[in-house]
Write an enzyme that holds these catalytic residues in place. Structure first.
Site, mmCIF file in Angstrom:
data_model
loop_
_atom_site.group_PDB
_atom_site.id
_atom_site.type_symbol
_atom_site.label_atom_id
_atom_site.label_comp_id
_atom_site.label_asym_id
_atom_site.label_seq_id
_atom_site.Cartn_x
_atom_site.Cartn_y
_atom_site.Cartn_z
ATOM 1 N N TYR A 1 -42.456 0.992 -18.109
ATOM 2 C CA TYR A 1 -43.742 1.089 -17.917
ATOM 3 C C TYR A 1 -44.316 -0.103 -18.613
ATOM 4 O O TYR A 1 -43.962 -0.443 -19.687
ATOM 5 C CB TYR A 1 -44.372 2.464 -18.514
ATOM 6 N N ALA B 1 -44.542 7.878 -30.840
ATOM 7 C CA ALA B 1 -43.827 8.649 -29.766
ATOM 8 C C ALA B 1 -43.908 10.020 -29.943
ATOM 9 O O ALA B 1 -43.751 10.877 -28.806
ATOM 10 C CB ALA B 1 -42.569 7.983 -29.732
ATOM 11 N N HIS C 1 -40.650 5.802 -17.522
ATOM 12 C CA HIS C 1 -40.665 5.551 -19.106
ATOM 13 C C HIS C 1 -42.250 5.840 -19.246
ATOM 14 O O HIS C 1 -43.152 5.274 -18.414
ATOM 15 C CB HIS C 1 -40.786 4.074 -19.626
ATOM 16 N N HIS D 1 -35.736 -0.243 -35.984
ATOM 17 C CA HIS D 1 -37.016 -0.634 -35.422
ATOM 18 C C HIS D 1 -37.630 -1.543 -36.292
ATOM 19 O O HIS D 1 -37.598 -1.426 -37.603
ATOM 20 C CB HIS D 1 -37.910 0.342 -35.222
ATOM 21 N N GLU E 1 -31.392 0.768 -16.173
ATOM 22 C CA GLU E 1 -32.865 0.549 -16.180
ATOM 23 C C GLU E 1 -33.556 -0.771 -15.290
ATOM 24 O O GLU E 1 -32.901 -1.690 -15.207
ATOM 25 C CB GLU E 1 -33.266 0.375 -17.818
ATOM 26 N N GLY F 1 -44.610 2.294 -27.189
ATOM 27 C CA GLY F 1 -45.087 1.119 -26.286
ATOM 28 C C GLY F 1 -45.156 0.115 -27.676
ATOM 29 O O GLY F 1 -45.300 0.468 -28.816
ATOM 30 N N ASP F 2 -45.351 -1.352 -27.571
ATOM 31 C CA ASP F 2 -45.624 -2.138 -28.291
ATOM 32 C C ASP F 2 -47.148 -2.686 -28.439
ATOM 33 O O ASP F 2 -47.750 -2.125 -27.528
ATOM 34 C CB ASP F 2 -44.725 -3.369 -27.878
#
Ligand code: FAD
Length: 318
Positions: free
Chosen positions: A51, A145, A95, A184, A19, A126-127
């Site tokens: 991304y 997601a 991504h 998570h 990555e 994403g955060d």
């Protein structure tokens, strides 16, 4: 070629993949080539490109007050993927995230990717933007997601947002999703997190890439629990090589993972930066050897711009 095709053609061999992050805005594409070139000898089956959504920065005005501006510090994911495929003939995996995108914008981005001949996407939520607390989707965007995944699955079936379009061409994306051997951070417990992971797989995710972990037992337990729950897609372990003492506190706070006692002790006993790096490399080599011996489908390296250490590890494993 799709990631799943790479995995099924490997015939039980553990593949190598990486990555990379787009360079900071204004920097050159050469940074990407310099990150990839040293790793070509290990024949990466695919290269993920992260991304990065916008962040808020505060710019000082001449009168001393501050202006809040939104900037994207690392743009270029789509262009980098196209450049990688063009230069190396290696499959790139962009991504794609929910954050910052309406469904319409997502659809257009997916059309671009499809036209570029990109066969794969890693679908993520994403955060939150720094300082925003909880993740906030765009008003007409995807919230999780699984919602974004549903949009890609629909396009793969030829269902675009405008259902009056005529003569539509289905896309053909192979879809990967994220999984968390140490949970998570927002999930109330592992069972809940795995329930949603299974929902992503049931909705069409074809493989899972894990968050980084430094204790293989956590990965093996995760894979076993996933199997018990009926998750039967490949679960690709994500590996990061620890190279500084500072990372022992930074990585847990950023990625919500633990550093095992033995790794912490090994790093703490080092009296030079060079020895710290060597201890991190040695740990990663042992981790990867064990994963490979256990027959994992692929080892996915989070290079984070540091190909050197990744190369040192890969040369002892592949
Ligand atoms: P989701 O699967 O949507 O899950 C988010 C949380 O919500 C979890 O706690 C889950 O248990 C819960 N949940 C899921 N579905 C539901 C539901 N329907 N109802 C209620 N709760 C639900 N971030 C980036 O910005 N760019 C990247 O390029 C990027 N690459 C990554 C690559 C990998 C391999 C990994 C592991 C992470 C990456 N991330 C990236 C970080 C990722 O975006 C964050 O971890 C994010 O907080 C969660 O993304 P997700 O896709 O796992 O979310």
């Amino acid at each position: 070629m799709k990631v799943t095709e790479h995995l099924s053609k490997a015939g039980g061999k553990t593949l190598f993949s990486i990555e990379i992050l787009p360079p900071l805005k204004g920097r050159s594409m050469n940074e990407i080539y310099q990150a990839i070139d040293p790793l070509l000898e290990f024949k990466p089956s695919f290269i993920d490109v992260t991304y990065h959504r916008e962040e808020y920065v505060y710019k000082k005005r001449p009168d001393g007050t501050h202006e809040k501006k939104s900037v994207r510090k690392r743009p270029g994911t789509v262009g980098i993927c196209a450049a990688i495929m063009n230069k190396y003939g290696i499959d790139a995996v962009p991504h794609i995230i929910c954050g910052g995108f309406t469904r319409d914008e997502t659809e257009n981005a997916l059309i671009d990717l499809s036209f570029l001949g990109i066969d794969n996407v890693l679908v993520l939520r994403g955060d939150s933007i720094k300082g925003e607390g909880a993740f906030i989707p765009e008003p007409a965007g995807n919230a999780y997601a699984i919602d974004l995944l549903g949009q890609v699955v629909n396009m793969n079936k030829g269902h675009y947002l405008d259902d009056e379009l005529q003569g539509v061409a289905p896309t053909g994306f192979c879809i990967g999703v994220a999984g968390y051997p140490e949970k998570h951070f927002e999930a109330p417990n592992m069972r809940s997190d795995l329930k949603y992971l299974k929902a992503k797989v049931d909705a069409g995710a074809e493989y899972i890439v894990t968050q980084m972990f430094f204790d293989n037992k956590k990965y093996f337990d995760f894979v076993a629990t996933c199997k018990d729950m009926g998750i039967h897609v490949p679960i690709i372990p994500g590996i990061k090589v620890l190279t500084t003492k500072k990372q022992m506190t930074v990585l847990p706070s950023l990625f919500h993972i633990d550093i095992p006692d033995d790794l912490e002790d090994a790093m703490e006993h080092c009296d030079t930066n060079e020895k710290v790096k060597e201890a991190g490399i040695e740990w990663a080599i042992q981790q990867c050897r064990e994963l490979k011996a256990a027959g994992v489908p692929c080892i996915h390296f989070y290079t984070m711009g540091n190909s050197d250490t990744c190369k040192r590890v890969a040369s002892q494993v592949y």
